[in-house]
Every structure is written in C-alpha cells, then in structure tokens.
Motif scaffolding. Sequence first.
Motif, PDB file in Angstrom:
ATOM      1  N   LEU A 213     -75.549  50.947 -59.733  1.00 46.74           N
ATOM      2  CA  LEU A 213     -75.292  49.623 -60.280  1.00 46.74           C
ATOM      3  C   LEU A 213     -74.185  48.960 -59.485  1.00 46.74           C
ATOM      4  CD1 LEU A 213     -75.307  49.740 -64.180  1.00 46.74           C
ATOM      5  CD2 LEU A 213     -76.877  48.568 -62.676  1.00 46.74           C
ATOM      6  N   LYS A 214     -74.531  47.829 -58.960  1.00 44.86           N
ATOM      7  CA  LYS A 214     -73.571  47.168 -58.090  1.00 44.86           C
ATOM      8  C   LYS A 214     -72.611  46.340 -58.923  1.00 44.86           C
ATOM      9  CE  LYS A 214     -75.285  44.008 -55.653  1.00 44.86           C
ATOM     10  NZ  LYS A 214     -75.972  43.121 -54.715  1.00 44.86           N
ATOM     11  N   PRO A 215     -71.345  46.426 -58.670  1.00 39.84           N
ATOM     12  CA  PRO A 215     -70.412  45.568 -59.399  1.00 39.84           C
ATOM     13  C   PRO A 215     -70.665  44.102 -59.075  1.00 39.84           C
ATOM     14  CG  PRO A 215     -69.245  47.335 -58.296  1.00 39.84           C
ATOM     15  CD  PRO A 215     -70.644  47.382 -57.801  1.00 39.84           C
ATOM     16  N   ARG A 216     -70.578  43.274 -60.081  1.00 37.44           N
ATOM     17  CA  ARG A 216     -70.833  41.859 -59.889  1.00 37.44           C
ATOM     18  C   ARG A 216     -69.532  41.105 -59.989  1.00 37.44           C
ATOM     19  NH1 ARG A 216     -76.015  40.296 -60.177  1.00 37.44           N
ATOM     20  NH2 ARG A 216     -75.049  38.639 -58.984  1.00 37.44           N
ATOM     21  N   LYS A 217     -69.534  39.910 -59.480  1.00 37.77           N
ATOM     22  CA  LYS A 217     -68.320  39.113 -59.554  1.00 37.77           C
ATOM     23  C   LYS A 217     -68.688  37.663 -59.809  1.00 37.77           C
ATOM     24  CE  LYS A 217     -63.898  38.768 -57.202  1.00 37.77           C
ATOM     25  NZ  LYS A 217     -63.317  38.112 -58.336  1.00 37.77           N
ATOM     26  N   VAL A 218     -67.912  37.039 -60.645  1.00 36.79           N
ATOM     27  CA  VAL A 218     -68.117  35.629 -60.918  1.00 36.79           C
ATOM     28  C   VAL A 218     -67.073  34.845 -60.154  1.00 36.79           C
ATOM     29  CG1 VAL A 218     -68.129  33.868 -62.698  1.00 36.79           C
ATOM     30  CG2 VAL A 218     -69.029  36.135 -63.205  1.00 36.79           C
ATOM     31  N   CYS A 219     -67.541  33.886 -59.398  1.00 39.97           N
ATOM     32  CA  CYS A 219     -66.601  33.111 -58.602  1.00 39.97           C
ATOM     33  C   CYS A 219     -66.162  31.892 -59.403  1.00 39.97           C
ATOM     34  CB  CYS A 219     -67.269  32.720 -57.285  1.00 39.97           C
ATOM     35  SG  CYS A 219     -67.215  30.995 -56.904  1.00 39.97           S
ATOM     36  N   VAL A 220     -64.855  31.724 -59.489  1.00 40.28           N
ATOM     37  CA  VAL A 220     -64.345  30.697 -60.385  1.00 40.28           C
ATOM     38  C   VAL A 220     -64.097  29.370 -59.711  1.00 40.28           C
ATOM     39  CG1 VAL A 220     -63.375  32.145 -62.159  1.00 40.28           C
ATOM     40  CG2 VAL A 220     -62.097  31.786 -60.089  1.00 40.28           C
ATOM     41  N   GLY A 221     -64.005  29.367 -58.454  1.00 38.68           N
ATOM     42  CA  GLY A 221     -63.767  28.074 -57.828  1.00 38.68           C
ATOM     43  C   GLY A 221     -63.696  28.265 -56.338  1.00 38.68           C
ATOM     44  N   GLY A 222     -63.680  27.202 -55.625  1.00 34.58           N
ATOM     45  CA  GLY A 222     -63.553  27.326 -54.180  1.00 34.58           C
ATOM     46  C   GLY A 222     -64.814  27.883 -53.580  1.00 34.58           C
ATOM     47  N   LYS A 223     -64.629  28.570 -52.518  1.00 35.81           N
ATOM     48  CA  LYS A 223     -65.768  29.027 -51.753  1.00 35.81           C
ATOM     49  C   LYS A 223     -66.415  30.240 -52.422  1.00 35.81           C
ATOM     50  CE  LYS A 223     -66.794  29.655 -46.863  1.00 35.81           C
ATOM     51  NZ  LYS A 223     -68.125  29.121 -47.062  1.00 35.81           N
ATOM     52  N   ARG A 224     -67.703  30.156 -52.550  1.00 34.35           N
ATOM     53  CA  ARG A 224     -68.412  31.251 -53.177  1.00 34.35           C
ATOM     54  C   ARG A 224     -68.849  32.225 -52.107  1.00 34.35           C
ATOM     55  NH1 ARG A 224     -73.559  32.936 -55.012  1.00 34.35           N
ATOM     56  NH2 ARG A 224     -74.651  31.440 -53.699  1.00 34.35           N
ATOM     57  N   ARG A 225     -68.517  33.480 -52.344  1.00 26.91           N
ATOM     58  CA  ARG A 225     -68.945  34.490 -51.372  1.00 26.91           C
ATOM     59  C   ARG A 225     -70.396  34.838 -51.619  1.00 26.91           C
ATOM     60  NH1 ARG A 225     -64.215  37.510 -52.609  1.00 26.91           N
ATOM     61  NH2 ARG A 225     -62.433  36.574 -51.545  1.00 26.91           N
ATOM     62  N   LYS A 226     -70.903  35.646 -50.716  1.00 25.06           N
ATOM     63  CA  LYS A 226     -72.353  35.877 -50.692  1.00 25.06           C
ATOM     64  C   LYS A 226     -72.872  36.487 -51.984  1.00 25.06           C
ATOM     65  CE  LYS A 226     -74.171  39.054 -47.955  1.00 25.06           C
ATOM     66  NZ  LYS A 226     -75.388  39.794 -48.312  1.00 25.06           N
ATOM     67  N   ASP A 227     -72.195  37.509 -52.488  1.00 22.76           N
ATOM     68  CA  ASP A 227     -72.729  38.213 -53.643  1.00 22.76           C
ATOM     69  C   ASP A 227     -72.232  37.668 -54.960  1.00 22.76           C
ATOM     70  OD1 ASP A 227     -72.910  41.490 -52.113  1.00 22.76           O
ATOM     71  OD2 ASP A 227     -74.390  39.915 -52.410  1.00 22.76           O
ATOM     72  N   GLU A 228     -71.375  36.697 -54.878  1.00 22.40           N
ATOM     73  CA  GLU A 228     -70.794  36.211 -56.122  1.00 22.40           C
ATOM     74  C   GLU A 228     -71.731  35.217 -56.780  1.00 22.40           C
ATOM     75  OE1 GLU A 228     -66.983  34.600 -55.334  1.00 22.40           O
ATOM     76  OE2 GLU A 228     -66.054  36.555 -55.006  1.00 22.40           O
ATOM     77  N   ILE A 229     -71.495  35.029 -58.036  1.00 21.64           N
ATOM     78  CA  ILE A 229     -72.295  34.052 -58.771  1.00 21.64           C
ATOM     79  C   ILE A 229     -71.320  33.027 -59.346  1.00 21.64           C
ATOM     80  CG2 ILE A 229     -72.292  35.546 -60.820  1.00 21.64           C
ATOM     81  CD1 ILE A 229     -75.061  34.383 -61.456  1.00 21.64           C
ATOM     82  N   SER A 230     -71.700  31.801 -59.277  1.00 20.45           N
ATOM     83  CA  SER A 230     -70.762  30.773 -59.741  1.00 20.45           C
ATOM     84  C   SER A 230     -70.904  30.593 -61.245  1.00 20.45           C
ATOM     85  CB  SER A 230     -71.026  29.444 -59.044  1.00 20.45           C
ATOM     86  OG  SER A 230     -72.219  28.879 -59.554  1.00 20.45           O
ATOM     87  N   VAL A 231     -69.860  30.079 -61.836  1.00 20.30           N
ATOM     88  CA  VAL A 231     -69.833  29.945 -63.294  1.00 20.30           C
ATOM     89  C   VAL A 231     -70.974  29.064 -63.784  1.00 20.30           C
ATOM     90  CG1 VAL A 231     -68.437  29.192 -65.241  1.00 20.30           C
ATOM     91  CG2 VAL A 231     -67.347  30.241 -63.281  1.00 20.30           C
ATOM     92  N   ASP A 232     -71.329  28.070 -62.989  1.00 20.49           N
ATOM     93  CA  ASP A 232     -72.376  27.153 -63.443  1.00 20.49           C
ATOM     94  C   ASP A 232     -73.756  27.762 -63.373  1.00 20.49           C
ATOM     95  OD1 ASP A 232     -70.393  24.771 -61.785  1.00 20.49           O
ATOM     96  OD2 ASP A 232     -70.632  24.958 -63.960  1.00 20.49           O
ATOM     97  N   SER A 233     -73.915  28.844 -62.605  1.00 18.94           N
ATOM     98  CA  SER A 233     -75.248  29.453 -62.546  1.00 18.94           C
ATOM     99  C   SER A 233     -75.431  30.549 -63.574  1.00 18.94           C
ATOM    100  CB  SER A 233     -75.505  30.079 -61.176  1.00 18.94           C
ATOM    101  OG  SER A 233     -74.678  29.553 -60.238  1.00 18.94           O
ATOM    102  N   LEU A 234     -74.433  30.773 -64.392  1.00 21.74           N
ATOM    103  CA  LEU A 234     -74.570  31.825 -65.400  1.00 21.74           C
ATOM    104  C   LEU A 234     -75.615  31.419 -66.423  1.00 21.74           C
ATOM    105  CD1 LEU A 234     -70.843  32.734 -66.107  1.00 21.74           C
ATOM    106  CD2 LEU A 234     -72.499  34.079 -64.829  1.00 21.74           C
ATOM    107  N   ASP A 235     -76.398  32.387 -66.799  1.00 21.74           N
ATOM    108  CA  ASP A 235     -77.428  32.126 -67.802  1.00 21.74           C
ATOM    109  C   ASP A 235     -76.857  32.482 -69.167  1.00 21.74           C
ATOM    110  OD1 ASP A 235     -80.958  33.066 -68.093  1.00 21.74           O
ATOM    111  OD2 ASP A 235     -79.626  31.930 -69.406  1.00 21.74           O
ATOM    112  N   PHE A 236     -76.595  31.468 -69.979  1.00 21.92           N
ATOM    113  CA  PHE A 236     -75.963  31.730 -71.271  1.00 21.92           C
ATOM    114  C   PHE A 236     -76.956  32.168 -72.333  1.00 21.92           C
ATOM    115  CE2 PHE A 236     -71.684  30.814 -70.331  1.00 21.92           C
ATOM    116  CZ  PHE A 236     -71.704  29.874 -69.312  1.00 21.92           C
ATOM    117  N   SER A 237     -78.226  32.151 -71.996  1.00 22.58           N
ATOM    118  CA  SER A 237     -79.174  32.661 -72.977  1.00 22.58           C
ATOM    119  C   SER A 237     -79.309  34.169 -72.861  1.00 22.58           C
ATOM    120  CB  SER A 237     -80.538  32.008 -72.777  1.00 22.58           C
ATOM    121  OG  SER A 237     -81.063  32.403 -71.532  1.00 22.58           O
ATOM    122  N   LYS A 238     -78.819  34.730 -71.760  1.00 23.84           N
ATOM    123  CA  LYS A 238     -78.865  36.175 -71.593  1.00 23.84           C
ATOM    124  C   LYS A 238     -77.488  36.722 -71.900  1.00 23.84           C
ATOM    125  CE  LYS A 238     -82.230  36.260 -67.871  1.00 23.84           C
ATOM    126  NZ  LYS A 238     -82.332  36.474 -66.423  1.00 23.84           N
TER     127      LYS A 238
END
Lengths: 544, 211
Positions: free
Chosen positions: A489-514
């Motif tokens: 299981l790969k650790p995930r990271k949420v990017c909070v601002g600025g430049k988003r790195r390759k594996d990060e997910i931005s706060v706006d792309s989070l799926d709040f239904s899951k």
Amino acid sequence: MRVPVLHKQLGPSHRQGEVEKRTVSVGSPGRVARTLDCAACLLSGASDAVIIAPRAADTEAPSPPAPPRSISDWLWRRQCGCGAPNASLFTRLPAPEKMKCFSRYLPYLFRPPSTILSSTCHTEADIISTVEFNSTGELLATGDKGGRVVVFQREQESKTQPHRRGEYNVYSTFQSHEPEFDYLKSLEIEEKINKIKWLPQQNAAYFLLSTNDKTVKLWKISERDKRPEGYNLKDEDGRIRDPSTITSLRVPVLQPMDLMVEATARRIFSNAHTYHINSISVNSDLQTFISTDDLRVNLWNLEITDRSFNIVDIKPANMEELTEVITSAEFHPQQCHTFAYSSSKGSIRLCDMRLAALCDKHCKYFEEPEDPATRSFFSEIISSISDVKFSHNGRYLMTRDYLTVKVWDLQMENKPVETYQVHDYLRGKLCSLYENDCIFDKFECVWNGSDSVIMTGSYNNFFRMFDRNTKRDVTLEASRENSKPRAILKPRKVCVGGKRRKDEISVDSLDFSKKILHTTWHPYENIIAVAATNNLYIFQDKVN
Amino acid sequence: MECAVDAQSLISISLMKIHNSRTQRGGIKLHKNLLVSYVLRNARQVFIKEKYAEIYRMQQYDEVLTVCSEIQQLNPLEAEEEEQPRAACCVEEEASAQPAARCRTPCALEPSSAHCSKTTVLDLDTHVVTTFGSSISDVEEVSDFCHKRAKREDCCFSSPEFTDTANISNLISIFGSGFSGLLSRQADLEQICSKQALASLGAWTRAIVAF
C-alpha cells in the motif's frame, strides 16, 4: 459442494420479551475460498467480489501482542487462482451475471434477483455502517444500513497450506433488524445497524450485541454439525410414516452433517430510548452493558430485557435550553464501575457508578478550551466529538472530532496529551462541506492492540495512522484500482497548495462521497478492517 | 472559501436543512439539528452585527445631515433636497428602534396588534401535550417571552411562503427568541429581538419545533 439453501423464518414482530428465530444456513465455512473459480474473472476485474486470501510469510503461530511494526509496511496482495494473497476484499452486491462466480458465499442469497444491481452502483442498504473484531480477533462482524449482519471468520492454519493462514471468510449472515414504524409518534425507525459489540466467548457459541436506533439485540451464533437421524414416526424427508409399517423402534442417532451456522436472537432490549441510540458498550464484568442515545445512558443486565436503569440523563427541563447532546459512551476496559461519555460540545465526562445511582455528576471533565483564533460559523460542529475510545491499558482516552484525533491522559483534564491533525486542509472548505452535509460525518477512531498506533478514516477512501511513539503518520488508500498484485500500500499525500507533485492529490480532487467512517483493528495482530461505503477491506502487514 | 460565506445565505441553507430533516427517514435527528441551530445562531449574530453597524452608520449620517440642514436652514432651496434623504433616514431610524435584521420586512413595521398566538408541543418522553397562549399586546409580557417556555409547533413548511426571504427573516426572529439556551448573554439585544419577533408573530405564528 452443495449449494447452500437459505431458510429464513419470518417470526412475529418484535414484542417485548419475545425472541425471534432466524435461521440462516451458509455453505461450509472455511472451505469457501477454495471453491473460487475463474481466475480470469478475478484478473479481468469483471468481478465485484474478490476474495483474496492472505498469506503468511512466516509459519509461526499467532501470539498475543507482537512488537509493533512499521506502519508503512502494509502489504496488499491480490489472489490469482491459488496465489499468495495477503488481504481480503469483500464487496457487496455483484451484478447478476457474476453471481455464478460468487453466489456461494456472498451474503445476498436471500435477496430476490430482481433487486440485485449492477456492479457499478450499490443500493444504500449495502453501505456498511459498523465493523468490529471480537476479543480474540477470530471473528469480524459488519453491520449495514439494511439491518444485516455479516460475520467473517478467520481460517485456521493448516500445515499443508501455510500460506493460506489468516484468511477471513464469510461465516454467518443474518438479518438483525427490520425497519419498524412507531405509530404513536408517526416515526419510521431505521433498520441500520449503528453498532455491534462482541461478548467474550464463554462456550462454543458466539454472542454479539447489535443495535439500531431504538432496539438492542443479543444474537447467538452457533454451529451445528450433527443432526439426529432415525426417527420412528417420520422418515428422512420428514414425511409421516404410516404407523402400520413401523415394526420396530430405534433410537435416533446423531449423524455428522455439513456444517451449518445459525444465528438466533436470544434477547431483545427495547423500549428504553426516546432518542436515537448512538453507541453500546459491554462492561468488563460481562454481565451488564450500556446503551446511549442523545440524552440518556441506560444500564442493562444481559439477562434481563424488561428493565433498564437510567444512569445519565442530560435532558433539560425545557428542551429549548438544550445545548449539548451525548455522542458516544464507553465502559472502562478494566474498571467495571467507570465509564466515559462524550458530548457534542467537545467535552468528555468520566463517571463512577459507585458514587450515586444517577451519574449526572461527573468525576472528571475533559475539555480543551477553544482557540479563539480559529473561531468560525462552524466551530461548534467541528468540535463535536464523534467517537470516544479507551486505550486497551485503560490509561488513555482517544476522541475524534471532525478535523483532529486527541489522546487524553485520564489523569489530566485540562488538555489532551496528544493532538493529531487528520485532514486540516479541510478547514478552509468547511462552508461547502456544510452545504453537502459532509461536515456531519461521524468518523470513528481505533487503537491498535498495544496502544502504540491509532487509526482513523478520512475522505477519498483515505485512512490515516499515527504512531504515537515515533510521531510518524501515514495516509493510505483503500481502493481496488490502485492496487497491483503483490503491491505494498503506497502512502498517499494530499497537496494543500502551491505546486502539486506527481503522486499527490489536490484538495479539490478529493471525492467526498468516498468516506471511511468505520475501521477496526485486530486485538493482537496488525490486521485491520476498513469499511469504504459498501466495500470491506481487510489488510495485513507484511512479515519480513 | 469558495462558497457564499455571507450570513444570510448560511441562514437560509440552515433553515432548509432543518426543514428537510423533517421528511428524512428515521425521524428528526436531534444532534444534527442542534448543530445546524448553532450555525444559525452564529450566522444570525453576524448578520445582526452587520445590520447594527449599518444602522449605526446611517444614524451617524443622519446626525451629520441634521447638522448640515441646520446650517443650511437659511437656504430654502436646498431644504427640499435634504428632506428625501432625511425621510429615508427616519424610516431607518424607526426600524432601528426595533433593531435586528428585520428592517426589510413589511410586517416588521406594523404596529404590534393584540394577536394571540397559541403554540402546542408534544414532549416525546412523557407524551404530554402542552398548549401555550400568549398575547403580545402586553408589553411587559413581551420581555418575559424569552424566559417563558414558549414552545412551537412544527408545521407548514410546505407553504410556498417559506422560501420568501421576508418570512425567513421573520422565522429567524422567532427562532431567536426560542432556543434561549443558545443565545449568548446579550440581554438588551434579546429583549429587542423578542419585541421584534412578537411584532411579526401575527404574520408567522409557527416555527421550528424544539422536539
């Protein structure tokens, strides 16, 4: 193997003191996973329910508290045929055309085919609403919004196939609660299972408490592997024999049969709660338990269903003066006279039942003063505690509010000893979370067996673990799409601002239904069960 | 925040949530509605403060105008022009005598008539139905209104007026004088709010039930 036939007896509606008998038979537990057919079906991802048997890299027997492992070493493996798996995934509701692969053990046998939906969507009734390991970790119970309970059992080790140790298979399925209608108040009572708590095993049968909004039930799950044969008055099919053909008498003999698991309701504890039950907790004396609704805590004896004692009542004389409700309560793991309850105002009260019959006066009051700098419209909502859990050693309390997890030392009331930010990036999105009702989600939190790691869920099917000793934390995702065979299981990271790195997910792309609201941790080993909407994920750690 | 953070929209969103919770399965959820009422209270406080500040600014403007008009009394030609803004200010001032955010509602400016409002409540525990009647013609009773156990009957949210902003404002005023445990110790504001609430009770006699 024989296809199991389901018998469902519709008993009378729940009346006080009556016991409803429901019998469910499932195919032989423990052998189910080996009858998995098409590996092609599994690999193509066409199937919804994939059973992945876990693998044990070592062959030593499980022993109580193993030394804590690194929390980043979670291995998830997918089974292909007889491969070497390490985790299990159970999904609710496959499509009808796939039933042929998995119909034998999926808990939908009693659903008429017309209600089975396609694999891409699920009914609301299949959303898992609670998960709980029993005290030995051998059994795992899940409750869903449709009022069903599914119990999984860990497979026994076998010398011949050591790599199959520790796989969880469906053991029993039964309908615990049905929707009811309260005619007096014109209210429908949901059948959703709010909480399940196991009782420690005292004989060959297993007992658990399950509750919906109004009624708590004690279920007995027992196995039957023998049946009497050789009756005199009726033959093997049950037909009455003609008395004239009976020439001799014989004594019925118990013959072995295919293992059948039965669930029967032994006690029904009802009519004690005006408001919605949010939690139950079994006492360490194993004779009593408490059930908690928004304003009251009731104490029950497991043997007595027509009487309960109200030990906490925070209902004000005038409901207009209501400022807080009880959100959860739990007994102390060792002291049978102590329990704690959390409130919607972010406080926890510890009560001693020896002081008075009505425990309205607390012994200890845990509250952290609010930081005025973070005041907003939603301060009261995000400070409401959604879950409270004692540590296994009984020295600490853990609470979960919307954005943080806090660990409290029972000896220190004015502030928590540890605070962990679960998803602080949501602080700026509270308004939209309020609009879509996500701000009211009640996340649970859980300790590991040695109280060194705590875990809680988040959105986008993420769940977080915090190691209290090393102060490291990790975010993991429970999803099928991101997993490959033999993958860690790969650790995930949420990017909070600025430049988003390759594996990060931005706060706006989070799926709040899951969202992952319910998780549980094996009492001794590093096995976790995570409920993601209608899917149950079971992860084990990799043993080097 | 990317969404509308102003108090008014939060108030209407919260009221819609409370309204929708009546029809949700499983009955009204006490905890969720309590939290929504907290948001409502916070939004209302901000809204009131903003209105108050605005009215205060208008009052100051009015004072300035009065001074100006006195200075310009010698000039009859300009007096006409001043009257209009002064009238406007006067209207605002009158409304501000019963401050709190209800200035826009036509009902708010009606004189309080001797309406009798009856509210009934069903206590879920004891199943006792209690009926309260209160007359708002008596000003003394008005100040006690907040302290009285004024409970309300859940009802006609399906009425089309509900979405009307004016009635939502009315609702806030009524709601504000209930749930008194939630209100902060702003005694003056509370008294004034309750007067305002009762002045408009004739138009809107029912509101959210507190179970």
